[in-house]
Design an enzyme around this catalytic site. Structure first.
Site, mmCIF file in Angstrom:
data_model
loop_
_atom_site.group_PDB
_atom_site.id
_atom_site.type_symbol
_atom_site.label_atom_id
_atom_site.label_comp_id
_atom_site.label_asym_id
_atom_site.label_seq_id
_atom_site.Cartn_x
_atom_site.Cartn_y
_atom_site.Cartn_z
ATOM 1 N N ASN A 108 0.832 -1.204 0.000
ATOM 2 C CA ASN A 108 0.000 0.000 0.000
ATOM 3 C C ASN A 108 0.864 1.250 0.000
ATOM 4 O OD1 ASN A 108 -2.127 -1.696 0.034
ATOM 5 N ND2 ASN A 108 -2.596 -1.437 2.208
ATOM 6 N N HIS A 125 6.039 -0.769 -2.490
ATOM 7 C CA HIS A 125 5.631 -0.027 -3.688
ATOM 8 C C HIS A 125 5.764 1.482 -3.522
ATOM 9 C CE1 HIS A 125 3.007 -3.577 -5.340
ATOM 10 N NE2 HIS A 125 4.288 -3.838 -5.320
ATOM 11 N N ASN A 219 -8.420 -12.841 3.500
ATOM 12 C CA ASN A 219 -8.917 -12.149 2.314
ATOM 13 C C ASN A 219 -10.429 -12.318 2.236
ATOM 14 O OD1 ASN A 219 -9.432 -11.372 -0.572
ATOM 15 N ND2 ASN A 219 -7.196 -11.347 -0.651
ATOM 16 N N ALA A 237 -10.592 -8.024 6.462
ATOM 17 C CA ALA A 237 -9.396 -7.861 7.298
ATOM 18 C C ALA A 237 -9.740 -7.124 8.594
ATOM 19 C CB ALA A 237 -8.328 -7.101 6.524
HETATM 20 P P1 NAD Z 1 -4.904 -6.387 -4.976
HETATM 21 O O1 NAD Z 1 -5.778 -6.862 -6.057
HETATM 22 O O2 NAD Z 1 -3.731 -7.171 -4.597
HETATM 23 O O3 NAD Z 1 -5.807 -6.104 -3.663
HETATM 24 C C1 NAD Z 1 -7.113 -6.399 -3.558
HETATM 25 C C2 NAD Z 1 -7.289 -7.678 -2.696
HETATM 26 O O4 NAD Z 1 -7.900 -7.340 -1.468
HETATM 27 C C3 NAD Z 1 -8.210 -8.673 -3.375
HETATM 28 O O5 NAD Z 1 -7.666 -9.970 -3.261
HETATM 29 C C4 NAD Z 1 -9.514 -8.576 -2.588
HETATM 30 O O6 NAD Z 1 -10.209 -9.800 -2.519
HETATM 31 C C5 NAD Z 1 -9.005 -8.185 -1.222
HETATM 32 N N1 NAD Z 1 -9.927 -7.412 -0.381
HETATM 33 C C6 NAD Z 1 -10.734 -6.386 -0.748
HETATM 34 N N2 NAD Z 1 -11.370 -5.892 0.330
HETATM 35 C C7 NAD Z 1 -10.936 -6.602 1.408
HETATM 36 C C8 NAD Z 1 -11.217 -6.556 2.806
HETATM 37 N N3 NAD Z 1 -12.061 -5.668 3.339
HETATM 38 N N4 NAD Z 1 -10.580 -7.441 3.621
HETATM 39 C C9 NAD Z 1 -9.722 -8.363 3.105
HETATM 40 N N5 NAD Z 1 -9.428 -8.449 1.799
HETATM 41 C C10 NAD Z 1 -10.025 -7.576 0.958
HETATM 42 O O7 NAD Z 1 -4.341 -4.978 -5.205
HETATM 43 P P2 NAD Z 1 -4.811 -3.945 -6.304
HETATM 44 O O8 NAD Z 1 -6.009 -3.274 -5.791
HETATM 45 O O9 NAD Z 1 -4.813 -4.585 -7.650
HETATM 46 O O10 NAD Z 1 -3.548 -2.984 -6.241
HETATM 47 C C11 NAD Z 1 -2.320 -3.306 -6.832
HETATM 48 C C12 NAD Z 1 -1.283 -2.343 -6.290
HETATM 49 O O11 NAD Z 1 -1.726 -0.995 -6.450
HETATM 50 C C13 NAD Z 1 -1.084 -2.440 -4.823
HETATM 51 O O12 NAD Z 1 -0.246 -3.474 -4.510
HETATM 52 C C14 NAD Z 1 -0.574 -1.051 -4.486
HETATM 53 O O13 NAD Z 1 0.770 -0.855 -4.805
HETATM 54 C C15 NAD Z 1 -1.402 -0.187 -5.347
HETATM 55 N N6 NAD Z 1 -2.606 0.262 -4.625
HETATM 56 C C16 NAD Z 1 -2.455 0.760 -3.355
HETATM 57 C C17 NAD Z 1 -3.567 1.152 -2.640
HETATM 58 C C18 NAD Z 1 -3.371 1.703 -1.238
HETATM 59 O O14 NAD Z 1 -2.279 2.152 -0.910
HETATM 60 N N7 NAD Z 1 -4.379 1.641 -0.386
HETATM 61 C C19 NAD Z 1 -4.829 1.064 -3.214
HETATM 62 C C20 NAD Z 1 -4.956 0.564 -4.525
HETATM 63 C C21 NAD Z 1 -3.825 0.157 -5.207
#
Ligand code: NAD
Ligand code: ZN
Length: 251
Positions: A108, A125, A219, A237
């Site tokens: 994140n 990241h 997850n 989570a």
């Molecule tokens: P991702 O797909 O790895 O993350 C989403 C995951 O979280 C999914 O597997 C989903 O099932 C799970 N999920 C969703 N809500 C949840 C909850 N409440 N509890 C538990 N699990 C839950 O990541 P992405 O969205 O494709 O992002 C890729 C990259 O982009 C990240 O690794 C990061 O570098 C960046 N990103 C960062 C943020 C942030 O900083 N908050 C947000 C979006 C994207």
């Protein structure tokens, strides 16, 4: 509904010596920060993150990429750590003794773990709160939202870009080394709120399993590693983590 936490997991966790937790966008979802899959709403619905979060996109149209990041910075600026972030901070406080260790590896970029009080955080990241000059390389914290210009400029005249890892870019060397050091010695590994498909994080689970560490996934949905881990806990989570640390350590 109470999350189901198995007794044998609670018992094993109490014995853990070195814990590594990998977190992804799902951990911040309950703070109102959309995952990439969910982020393309409203104005941004016609875009694909893989077309915005790349060096090529920034070269082609730095204004639109900066505006997208500014929209995300705005969401992050008002977001508060949720019960998942807070439970991880409590777990670190509990485990950070001379005999034990705790390392948080996060994908994140929002710094909500630090806001919750986590200290040993490795940003795999980068973060969208730091911007780097594409000409002279100087990095500076940029907390003011929104920007005055798109993209913001460095004193040298160069365009500044977010110090995050874009698609196709390498992870920061120092962060990667810290991650590998922690993974090489951990006896407990958690993968939380990440889809577990992006390298190199996707590989972490296999390397720690190979060494015999216990593995847990938390997850909302099943992922490619759900059948690989010792315990797959399906749920939010922000509900599962607080219940797990309460059951294991009374915190
Ligand atoms: P991702 O797909 O790895 O993350 C989403 C995951 O979280 C999914 O597997 C989903 O099932 C799970 N999920 C969703 N809500 C949840 C909850 N409440 N509890 C538990 N699990 C839950 O990541 P992405 O969205 O494709 O992002 C890729 C990259 O982009 C990240 O690794 C990061 O570098 C960046 N990103 C960062 C943020 C942030 O900083 N908050 C947000 C979006 C994207
Ligand atoms: Zn510069």
């Amino acid at each position: 509904m109470q999350p189901v936490i198995l007794d044998n997991l609670v018992g094993e966790l109490r014995e853990a010596r070195a814990v590594v937790v990998l977190t992804g966008a799902g951990v911040s979802a309950e703070s109102g920060i959309p995952t990439f899959r969910d982020a393309m709403e409203g104005l941004w619905a016609k875009y694909d993150p893989s077309q915005l979060a790349t060096p090529e996109a920034f070269d082609r149209d730095s204004e639109i990429v900066t505006r997208w990041y500014d929209w995300r910075r705005e969401k992050c600026a008002t977001a508060k750590p949720n019960p998942a972030h807070l439970a991880l901070a409590r777990l670190e406080e509990h485990l950070a003794t001379p005999e034990r260790g705790f390392t948080l590896l996060t994908q994140n970029v929002d710094r909500l773990h630090q806001a919750a009080g986590s200290r040993n955080v490795v940003e795999l990241h980068g973060t969208l709160w730091v911007w780097r000059c594409t000409r002279c390389g100087i990095e500076r914290e940029e907390r003011t939202v929104p920007f005055q210009e798109y993209p913001p400029r460095c004193a040298c005249g160069g365009a500044r870009r977010p110090a995050v890892v874009w698609f196709g870019e390498m992870l920061p060397e120092q962060a990667l080394k810290q991650a590998h050091d922690a993974l090489a010695t951990c006896d407990f590994f958690f993968s939380v709120g990440t889809s577990a498909v992006v390298e190199p994080a996707a590989n972490f689970i296999y390397s720690v399993r190979h060494r015999g560490a216990k593995t847990v996934e938390i997850n909302r949905d099943a992922t490619p590693i759900s059948r690989v881990v010792d315990w797959s806990l399906l749920g939010k989570a922000g509900e599962v983590l607080p219940e797990l640390v309460r059951r294991a350590f009374g915190i």
